[in-house]
Design an enzyme around this catalytic site. Structure first.
Site, PDB file in Angstrom:
ATOM      1  N   LYS A   1       0.815  -1.073   0.162  1.00 35.19           N
ATOM      2  CA  LYS A   1       0.071  -0.153  -0.097  1.00 35.19           C
ATOM      3  C   LYS A   1       1.032   1.272  -0.316  1.00 35.19           C
ATOM      4  CE  LYS A   1      -4.092   2.318   2.192  1.00 35.19           C
ATOM      5  NZ  LYS A   1      -3.390   3.507   1.851  1.00 35.19           N
TER       6      LYS A   1
ATOM      7  N   ARG B   1      -7.599  11.059  -6.829  1.00 37.22           N
ATOM      8  CA  ARG B   1      -8.591  10.091  -6.183  1.00 37.22           C
ATOM      9  C   ARG B   1      -9.601  11.361  -5.866  1.00 37.22           C
ATOM     10  NH1 ARG B   1     -11.104   8.697  -2.094  1.00 37.22           N
ATOM     11  NH2 ARG B   1      -9.829   8.012  -0.233  1.00 37.22           N
TER      12      ARG B   1
ATOM     13  N   GLU C   1      -0.502   4.272  -8.485  1.00 37.84           N
ATOM     14  CA  GLU C   1      -0.113   5.280  -7.321  1.00 37.84           C
ATOM     15  C   GLU C   1       0.844   6.010  -7.876  1.00 37.84           C
ATOM     16  OE1 GLU C   1      -1.598   4.444  -4.031  1.00 37.84           O
ATOM     17  OE2 GLU C   1      -0.446   6.053  -3.090  1.00 37.84           O
TER      18      GLU C   1
ATOM     19  N   ARG D   1     -16.432  -0.910  -0.835  1.00 41.26           N
ATOM     20  CA  ARG D   1     -17.312  -2.165  -0.387  1.00 41.26           C
ATOM     21  C   ARG D   1     -16.669  -3.111   0.490  1.00 41.26           C
ATOM     22  NH1 ARG D   1     -20.995  -4.633  -4.372  1.00 41.26           N
ATOM     23  NH2 ARG D   1     -20.929  -2.920  -5.865  1.00 41.26           N
TER      24      ARG D   1
ATOM     25  N   LYS E   1      -7.466  -3.074   3.174  1.00 42.87           N
ATOM     26  CA  LYS E   1      -5.977  -2.493   3.386  1.00 42.87           C
ATOM     27  C   LYS E   1      -5.484  -2.589   4.832  1.00 42.87           C
ATOM     28  CE  LYS E   1      -8.132   1.971   4.106  1.00 42.87           C
ATOM     29  NZ  LYS E   1      -8.311   3.365   3.892  1.00 42.87           N
TER      30      LYS E   1
END
Lengths: 532, 334
Positions: A228, A248, A276, A395, A401
């Site tokens: 991440k 985002r 990213e 969702r 994460k």
């Protein structure tokens, strides 16, 4: 405006999702079409920039109300919102008018280019004709501060109720670079033509934090895991020969990243990649700390030196569109295979690569890799089910994460300030210090992490234990210790302690500790050496 | 010459008559402006209040030695002459006028200017020095006329009745609850009361205050017993299991603090009605001007700011530190 102000009031005061959706759906069914479009724009963060500075507005309101400026300034921290303070002190309206939201938005656009002297007369005139509850919304639109607590998902749900169109379809239509000035209700909401905006991104698929043990997720072989990254989540869109980069937060950020412009040449038309954006350390072939990327964000144009020192690179997570076809319903495994194939064809100098997948056979093996995330400048891991489609929004179930535990330090409360909005009459904004010999050195501010009851308790304590006042800031007796949790630490010459923290918040009120037992600057520096 | 009133750790004190006004620590002789807990405390040797305020004080404080003095009547105590005058805060509430050797000081207690149809309306009392509360002493606090607020409450209740919901309205059990009862259209549906509210209702009804009929909520009260009812309850009962017994409900709260969006949101109520038994910004200024006082002392509320404002208006103003509920008991006193 009356109707929109009422909608704002309802959305603002209820915490019940169903009540919010019902109020929105009612507005989106009954209001004039131009107003509906503006409401959606404003609720999805597409608010016009500031036309009048709030300090000017405050001066004019004080004058109109016949009050000294200092009295208005003293009232502001009690209310916690300047637009509201102004709405409350203004005398009752002289006329009763009700212009539509769209009319007011046009009025604002026309006012913007005029000289300040004209602004004052126009605003005073507008106030005179407006009911008190409308003035709050009006002031917020004037100062560019209009915000209300509804998520994009909620707006889409309401819009779906109002129009009968499925929510995912609407979510996609609402993305991207539109304003009520460039489109219409028919074109944006009702039109079936997907090609009418080439730059339009897909709604991002988001993950919930993993709170249960990873082993509860079942067979490790059903899952893909990747770092991440601590960068800017974005979509790279290559359509009609052009490249569009979206963050985002739905900002078009293409001009900020000229070093990613070559992607237009490397990617075939009809491609959309989710990934990213990171500042890249070429020598070490790994990301730089987020702070280095941050230095590029505030700038309209990026100087050459920064481009050389902190070049941007896109690490791709997912392939959402290929040859103009929407791949989102396909299983992740299949999308990832296509992504890898596509990226293999790229030359090595392309500022784009696939975000590597972790190799693991058991959850324990993966857990051990996660523990090393900080040394890769990652925040932890992402776990994604191999069979998952690319959902619109957040969702539960398919994506998780799995972040690192935060770093922690015990600090002494030194200064307190009242919060804003719903926290207005409470002290919620705190400055914390650590010991440097006999001195307390402030090193972090934190606003969140306590319960309402704890905030109320500390507020009562601050009132009784104020040592000194600096404007709205109160210095308090150094007595209470709080555990501060944070995600990262770096050197900062701008701070007195020489240190800046990422996402500091109050993890716990350490009632068991006396101030003398709080951490020291030496301990903080040791964390900097380890993780900075 | 000693000042008519001085400020001591026990509370406001009159040396010439050797009595205290609304003291917060036990004293021999206490003059009480009204029955709210932060003004009428237990443990004093003797109490003096209006005849209208006395029954509620007896109800709340039990067996106390209490003497009464009618509005406007005077009583000589030592070298001081004392009289009580309507403060409009709630039934029986008073301002205290103290005259010593021709010098007149007035303690406002809590007050509001607008007649509410139930409490004896506020009367300005000319004086040399005025000790005024200023709970809402900022220009952001301006109340709408009572009739308008009551109409909004009636409309909310009607809307809930139509939707099959009970309306639960939070209001302080002494004063605000009865003011609401008297001000709303109580005939529109059943009005239920929490025990704390009903106890006060009974005391006031027995005194002859005209309050519409109400139904006390008991442990036996079940959802659906009183469809479309309005329930009056103290703020602390809202959001508790007690309030959940009525089934589908909308919760409202009537208080001056509801003027602030932040407080409304924090309280998490479906509706906030701005209705206070304290004077608003204009009310405070009007009342202070009407006394003709040259010296003004301000207590509980935004004292520092309000004092500076009064000084900018040419008055000699001071602050009295008190232990009355103010900022910290937000919502409970207003």
């Amino acid at each position: 405006m009356r109707r929109f102000a009422r909608l704002f009031d309802t959305l603002d005061r209820t915490t019940r999702t169903n009540a919010k959706v019902a109020a929105l759906a009612e507005y989106l069914t009954g209001a004039p079409e131009e107003d509906r479009l503006w409401a959606i724009a404003l609720l999805s963060g597409r608010r016009p920039r500031r036309v009048v500075a709030s300090a000017r507005l405050r001066d004019w309101a004080a004058e109109r109300a016949g009050l000294p400026l200092w009295l208005v300034e003293e009232s502001y921290p009690v209310v916690g919102d300047l637009a509201e303070t102004i709405a409350l002190i203004l005398p009752p309206p002289l006329r009763g008018e009700d212009r539509s939201l769209a009319e007011w938005m046009d009025w604002l656009a026309a006012l913007r280019p005029q000289p300040e002297a004209a602004h004052k007369a126009a605003v005073l005139e507008a106030w005179d004709g407006m009911a008190a509850q409308d003035r709050l919304v009006f002031n917020k639109l004037l100062t560019g501060g209009f915000r209300v607590g509804v998520s994009a998902g909620l707006v889409t749900r309401a819009l779906s109720q109002a129009t009968g169109i499925e929510a995912p379809k609407l979510a996609h239509r609402l993305m991207g670079d539109w304003t009520p000035a460039t489109t219409s209700w028919d074109r944006l909401i009702l039109s079936e033509d997907p090609a009418d905006d080439l730059s339009r991104p897909y709604p991002f698929c988001l993950a919930h934090p993993l709170e249960d043990p990873a082993a509860d997720l079942g067979a490790p072989g059903d899952w893909l895991a990747e770092w991440k990254w601590d960068g800017i989540r974005g979509q790279a869109i290559r359509r009609g020969g052009e490249l569009y980069l979206w963050s985002r937060g739905e900002d078009l950020i293409t001009p900020r990243f000229p070093d990613l412009a070559p992607l237009a040449d490397f990617l075939p038309d009809g491609t959309v990649i989710d990934g990213e954006i990171l500042a890249w350390d070429r020598a070490a072939d790994r990301p730089l700390a987020f702070a280095r990327l941050q230095t590029r964000l505030g700038r309209k144009t990026v100087p050459k030196k920064l481009l050389a020192e902190a070049p941007a690179r896109l690490l791709a997570y997912d392939l959402l569109e290929q040859e103009g076809t929407d791949l989102r319903p396909l299983p992740l495994e299949e999308r990832r295979l296509r992504l890898d194939r596509l990226l293999q064809q790229l030359p090595a100098e392309a500022p784009l690569a696939a975000s590597p997948l972790m190799e693991f056979g058991t959850w324990d093996e993966l857990g051990a890799q996660r523990a090393a995330a900080r040394s890769h400048h990652a925040e932890g891991l992402m776990l994604k089910h191999r069979a998952s489609p690319y959902h619109a929004g957040r969702r539960r179930g398919d994506w998780w994460k799995w972040k690192l535990e935060p770093l922690r330090i015990d600090a002494v409360l030194l200064y307190a300030q009242a919060g804003h909005g719903r926290r207005a009459t409470l002290f919620t904004d705190f400055t914390f210090a650590v010991w440097d010999g006999p001195e307390l050195v402030p090193f972090a501010k934190a606003y969140s992490g306590l319960t309402d009851a704890e905030f109320a308790e500390i507020t009562a304590w601050v009132r009784r234990n104020t040592r000194d006042r600096f404007g709205p800031v109160r210095q308090v007796a150094p007595q209470h210790v709080f555990e501060i949790a944070f995600e990262g630490i770096r050197e900062s010459p701008r701070h007195k302690s020489g240190i800046a923290l990422r996402f500091p918040r109050m993890a716990r009120w350490r009632r068991d500790k006396a101030a003398a037992e709080a951490s020291t600057l030496t301990e903080l520096r040791a964390l900097l050496d380890l993780y900075g | 010459m000693a000042p008519v009133l001085s400020f001591t750790p026990e509370g406001i004190y009159c040396p010439a008559g050797d009595f205290h006004i609304d003291p917060w620590r036990p004293v021999a002789r206490a003059v009480i402006t009204h029955g709210h807990a932060d003004h009428a405390r237990p443990g004093h040797g003797s109490y003096l209040a209006t005849p209208q305020a006395a029954p509620v004080m007896r109800h709340r404080l039990g067996d106390i030695r209490i003497d009464t003095l009618a509005y406007g009547a005077t009583r000589r105590i030592g070298a001081a002459t004392l009289s009580l005058h309507p403060a409009g805060h709630l039934p029986g509430s008073a301002q205290v006028r103290v005259e010593v050797a021709g010098e007149v000081w007035v303690v406002s207690g809590d007050y509001k200017i607008e007649p509410d149809g139930l409490a004896e309306p506020f009367e300005p009392v000319p004086c040399h020095a005025f000790i005024s509360e200023c709970t809402f002493g900022l220009p952001v606090f301006r109340w709408r006329p009572q009739a308008e607020v009551m109409a909004a409450i009636d409309a909310w209740w009607a809307e809930n009745r139509a939707a099959g919901r009970v309306s639960i309205l939070g209001a302080y059990s002494l004063g605000k609850a009865q003011r609401l009862l008297a001000g709303i259209d109580a005939g529109a549906g059943p009005v239920l009361t929490h025990g704390a509210v009903e106890a006060t209702n009974e005391v006031l009804r027995a005194q002859g205050y005209a309050l519409p009929g109400t139904i006390r909520v008991t442990p036996e009260t079940k959802p659906g017993d009183h469809p479309g009812a309005l329930v009056l309850a103290p703020p602390a009962a809202l959001g508790t299991p007690w309030a959940r017994r009525f089934g589908p409900a909308s919760a409202g709260f009537a208080s001056g603090w509801m003027q602030l969006r932040g407080v409304r949101r924090r309280r998490g109520m479906d509706r906030g009605f701005v209705l206070s038994d304290h004077a608003d910004w204009d009310g405070l200024n009007t009342a202070i001007r009407a006394t003709g006082a040259e010296r003004v002392f301000v207590t509980h509320g935004y004292t520092a700011v309000f004092r500076r404002w009064l000084e900018s208006q040419g008055l000699d103003a001071g602050i009295v530190a008190t232990e009355f509920g103010g900022e910290e008991t937000e919502g409970e006193v207003a």
